[in-house]
Motif scaffolding. Structure first.
Motif, PDB file in Angstrom:
ATOM      1  N   GLY A  17       0.810  -1.226   0.000  1.00 39.13           N
ATOM      2  CA  GLY A  17       0.000   0.000   0.000  1.00 39.13           C
ATOM      3  C   GLY A  17       0.835   1.265   0.000  1.00 39.13           C
ATOM      4  O   GLY A  17       0.321   2.356   0.284  1.00 39.13           O
ATOM      5  N   LYS A  18       2.115   1.151  -0.352  1.00 38.27           N
ATOM      6  CA  LYS A  18       3.020   2.314  -0.287  1.00 38.27           C
ATOM      7  C   LYS A  18       2.546   3.465  -1.181  1.00 38.27           C
ATOM      8  O   LYS A  18       2.560   4.613  -0.761  1.00 38.27           O
ATOM      9  CB  LYS A  18       4.450   1.921  -0.714  1.00 38.27           C
ATOM     10  CG  LYS A  18       5.070   0.825   0.119  1.00 38.27           C
ATOM     11  CD  LYS A  18       6.508   0.561  -0.297  1.00 38.27           C
ATOM     12  CE  LYS A  18       6.693   0.099  -1.727  1.00 38.27           C
ATOM     13  NZ  LYS A  18       6.115  -1.230  -2.030  1.00 38.27           N
ATOM     14  N   SER A  19       2.128   3.142  -2.407  1.00 41.98           N
ATOM     15  CA  SER A  19       1.775   4.213  -3.355  1.00 41.98           C
ATOM     16  C   SER A  19       0.562   5.017  -2.903  1.00 41.98           C
ATOM     17  O   SER A  19       0.620   6.246  -2.870  1.00 41.98           O
ATOM     18  CB  SER A  19       1.467   3.651  -4.740  1.00 41.98           C
ATOM     19  OG  SER A  19       2.547   2.897  -5.192  1.00 41.98           O
ATOM     20  N   ASP A  35       6.925   8.061  -7.228  1.00 41.80           N
ATOM     21  CA  ASP A  35       6.729   6.609  -7.237  1.00 41.80           C
ATOM     22  C   ASP A  35       7.886   6.008  -8.043  1.00 41.80           C
ATOM     23  O   ASP A  35       7.846   5.974  -9.269  1.00 41.80           O
ATOM     24  CB  ASP A  35       5.372   6.336  -7.901  1.00 41.80           C
ATOM     25  CG  ASP A  35       5.111   4.854  -8.141  1.00 41.80           C
ATOM     26  OD1 ASP A  35       5.966   4.025  -7.806  1.00 41.80           O
ATOM     27  OD2 ASP A  35       4.021   4.537  -8.667  1.00 41.80           O
ATOM     28  N   THR A  36       8.935   5.555  -7.344  1.00 40.37           N
ATOM     29  CA  THR A  36      10.120   5.081  -8.078  1.00 40.37           C
ATOM     30  C   THR A  36       9.853   3.751  -8.785  1.00 40.37           C
ATOM     31  O   THR A  36      10.464   3.454  -9.801  1.00 40.37           O
ATOM     32  CB  THR A  36      11.349   4.947  -7.158  1.00 40.37           C
ATOM     33  OG1 THR A  36      11.073   3.962  -6.158  1.00 40.37           O
ATOM     34  CG2 THR A  36      11.717   6.257  -6.515  1.00 40.37           C
ATOM     35  N   GLY A  37       8.906   2.961  -8.247  1.00 44.71           N
ATOM     36  CA  GLY A  37       8.545   1.696  -8.902  1.00 44.71           C
ATOM     37  C   GLY A  37       8.036   1.948 -10.316  1.00 44.71           C
ATOM     38  O   GLY A  37       8.291   1.157 -11.239  1.00 44.71           O
ATOM     39  N   ALA A  38       7.316   3.068 -10.506  1.00 45.02           N
ATOM     40  CA  ALA A  38       6.785   3.399 -11.831  1.00 45.02           C
ATOM     41  C   ALA A  38       7.925   3.595 -12.830  1.00 45.02           C
ATOM     42  O   ALA A  38       7.785   3.283 -14.016  1.00 45.02           O
ATOM     43  CB  ALA A  38       5.921   4.651 -11.754  1.00 45.02           C
ATOM     44  N   MET A 126       9.226   9.887  -1.204  1.00 44.30           N
ATOM     45  CA  MET A 126       9.637   8.978  -2.268  1.00 44.30           C
ATOM     46  C   MET A 126       9.405   7.555  -1.778  1.00 44.30           C
ATOM     47  O   MET A 126       9.670   7.254  -0.618  1.00 44.30           O
ATOM     48  CB  MET A 126      11.116   9.197  -2.559  1.00 44.30           C
ATOM     49  CG  MET A 126      11.473   8.971  -3.993  1.00 44.30           C
ATOM     50  SD  MET A 126      13.219   9.033  -4.277  1.00 44.30           S
ATOM     51  CE  MET A 126      13.527  10.749  -4.499  1.00 44.30           C
ATOM     52  N   GLU A 127       8.941   6.716  -2.676  1.00 42.97           N
ATOM     53  CA  GLU A 127       8.512   5.385  -2.250  1.00 42.97           C
ATOM     54  C   GLU A 127       9.119   4.329  -3.161  1.00 42.97           C
ATOM     55  O   GLU A 127       9.213   4.541  -4.369  1.00 42.97           O
ATOM     56  CB  GLU A 127       6.986   5.468  -2.294  1.00 42.97           C
ATOM     57  CG  GLU A 127       6.209   4.242  -2.265  1.00 42.97           C
ATOM     58  CD  GLU A 127       5.767   3.867  -3.646  1.00 42.97           C
ATOM     59  OE1 GLU A 127       6.149   2.756  -4.055  1.00 42.97           O
ATOM     60  OE2 GLU A 127       5.065   4.646  -4.318  1.00 42.97           O
ATOM     61  N   GLY A 128       9.630   3.224  -2.576  1.00 44.26           N
ATOM     62  CA  GLY A 128      10.233   2.167  -3.392  1.00 44.26           C
ATOM     63  C   GLY A 128      10.776   1.036  -2.548  1.00 44.26           C
ATOM     64  O   GLY A 128      10.096   0.529  -1.641  1.00 44.26           O
ATOM     65  N   ARG A 129      12.007   0.603  -2.866  1.00 41.47           N
ATOM     66  CA  ARG A 129      12.616  -0.511  -2.140  1.00 41.47           C
ATOM     67  C   ARG A 129      13.938  -0.104  -1.479  1.00 41.47           C
ATOM     68  O   ARG A 129      14.374  -0.693  -0.512  1.00 41.47           O
ATOM     69  CB  ARG A 129      12.924  -1.683  -3.087  1.00 41.47           C
ATOM     70  CG  ARG A 129      11.735  -2.226  -3.880  1.00 41.47           C
ATOM     71  CD  ARG A 129      10.749  -2.917  -2.970  1.00 41.47           C
ATOM     72  NE  ARG A 129       9.661  -3.574  -3.713  1.00 41.47           N
ATOM     73  CZ  ARG A 129       8.687  -2.938  -4.355  1.00 41.47           C
ATOM     74  NH1 ARG A 129       8.651  -1.624  -4.367  1.00 41.47           N
ATOM     75  NH2 ARG A 129       7.734  -3.621  -4.963  1.00 41.47           N
ATOM     76  N   ASP A 130      14.617   0.897  -2.056  1.00 38.80           N
ATOM     77  CA  ASP A 130      15.969   1.276  -1.605  1.00 38.80           C
ATOM     78  C   ASP A 130      16.047   2.764  -1.294  1.00 38.80           C
ATOM     79  O   ASP A 130      17.100   3.370  -1.403  1.00 38.80           O
ATOM     80  CB  ASP A 130      16.985   0.958  -2.720  1.00 38.80           C
ATOM     81  CG  ASP A 130      16.673   1.732  -3.997  1.00 38.80           C
ATOM     82  OD1 ASP A 130      15.531   2.212  -4.140  1.00 38.80           O
ATOM     83  OD2 ASP A 130      17.573   1.874  -4.851  1.00 38.80           O
TER      84      ASP A 130
HETATM   85  O1   DC Z   1       6.544  -0.524  -6.181  1.00 37.07           O
HETATM   86  P1   DC Z   1       6.270  -1.382  -7.435  1.00 37.07           P
HETATM   87  O2   DC Z   1       5.605  -2.669  -7.102  1.00 37.07           O
HETATM   88  O3   DC Z   1       5.556  -0.620  -8.491  1.00 37.07           O
HETATM   89  O4   DC Z   1       7.737  -1.710  -7.994  1.00 37.07           O
HETATM   90  C1   DC Z   1       7.934  -2.520  -9.107  1.00 37.07           C
HETATM   91  C2   DC Z   1       9.295  -3.181  -9.030  1.00 37.07           C
HETATM   92  O5   DC Z   1      10.319  -2.207  -9.211  1.00 37.07           O
HETATM   93  C3   DC Z   1       9.623  -3.895  -7.726  1.00 37.07           C
HETATM   94  O6   DC Z   1       9.184  -5.227  -7.742  1.00 37.07           O
HETATM   95  C4   DC Z   1      11.114  -3.769  -7.637  1.00 37.07           C
HETATM   96  C5   DC Z   1      11.451  -2.530  -8.421  1.00 37.07           C
HETATM   97  N1   DC Z   1      11.805  -1.385  -7.593  1.00 37.07           N
HETATM   98  C6   DC Z   1      13.111  -1.316  -7.144  1.00 37.07           C
HETATM   99  O7   DC Z   1      13.897  -2.229  -7.381  1.00 37.07           O
HETATM  100  N2   DC Z   1      13.528  -0.231  -6.453  1.00 37.07           N
HETATM  101  C7   DC Z   1      12.678   0.777  -6.172  1.00 37.07           C
HETATM  102  N3   DC Z   1      13.114   1.843  -5.503  1.00 37.07           N
HETATM  103  C8   DC Z   1      11.338   0.710  -6.611  1.00 37.07           C
HETATM  104  C9   DC Z   1      10.922  -0.404  -7.296  1.00 37.07           C
END
Ligand code: DC
Length: 223
Positions: A17-19, A35-38, A126-130
């Motif tokens: 639910g981050k986005s 939204d960095t995933g985008a 900012m939202e993502g994984r890293d």
């Molecule tokens: O948040 P999302 O599900 O839209 O992200 C899609 C993919 O992008 C996620 O599975 C891994 C990658 N991602 C990433 O490696 N680093 C980020 N900062 C954001 C997303």
């Protein structure tokens, strides 16, 4: 420009639910949302369309250098000027985005774009994984949003159903699990919980409760 507004990092696994949460927090605090995933999804779509093999690093670098990704204020995502907002959420992109995101040249490129956006903004969420570990290690606030795999799959299915798309709970759960594994096991900036992040398990929480928790933490100045 004087920069007084907070920099907020939100990380967490797929479907936590981050986005939606980050978008609402950005509205409430009056700061930019990214939204960095985008961005990873848009690159993945181009890789798919151009049929690039992931081992072909030369071709990949060429794609990165010749791709323009724009994120609009209304969640719109544009790839070389084309509106790909819906297409980046397709099952084809879902299936390839984690392997593409594990490639270091892709990460280097997008991280530098993200850092440049943060540097020129007065406050950002900012939202993502890293984000807390790599993109904005100096963020004022870091959150890690989590939820059980069952809950994340249920939310994703509900979200899609609202758009008229029926998905199987099992298939969605399996896809999320697969992405989590790749995202947290890759060598380059994997999904991790940094020491200074506040972990929010959203499993039993409503959307408003999660948003309030973040806004209150920021207003309260606590970490
Ligand atoms: O948040 P999302 O599900 O839209 O992200 C899609 C993919 O992008 C996620 O599975 C891994 C990658 N991602 C990433 O490696 N680093 C980020 N900062 C954001 C997303």
């Amino acid at each position: 420009m004087e920069k007084n507004k907070p920099k907020i990092a939100i990380d967490g696994p797929a479907g936590a639910g981050k986005s939606t949460v980050a978008r609402e927090v950005s509205r409430r605090l009056g700061i930019k949302y990214l939204d960095t995933g985008a961005m990873y999804r848009a690159i993945t779509l181009k890789v798919l369309r151009e049929n690039i093999k992931l081992e072909d690093t030369t071709a990949l670098v060429r794609v990165l250098e010749n791709t323009k990704i724009q994120l609009g204020d209304d969640n719109g995502v544009f790839l070389d000027g084309e509106d790909v907002t819906e297409e980046i959420r397709s099952s084809g992109v879902n299936g390839l985005v984690s392997p593409v995101s594990a490639i270091s040249s892709v990460r280097r490129h997008l991280v530098s774009v993200q850092q440049a956006i943060a540097a020129e903004s007065d406050g950002i969420i900012m939202e993502g994984r890293d984000i807390g570990s790599r993109v904005m290690p100096d963020a004022d606030y870091k959150f890690y949003l989590d939820a059980s795999i069952e809950e994340r799959a249920r939310r994703r299915c509900r979200e899609q159903l609202e758009k008229g798309i029926t998905l199987s709970l099992e298939a969605v759960g399996a896809e999320i699990k697969n992405r989590d594994n790749i995202d947290s096991q890759r060598e380059d900036s994997p999904l991790t919980i940094v020491d200074d992040a506040l972990v929010v398990d959203t499993t039993g929480m409503t959307f408003d409760e999660v948003v309030d928790k973040i806004v209150e933490t920021v207003y309260g100045g606590q970490r």
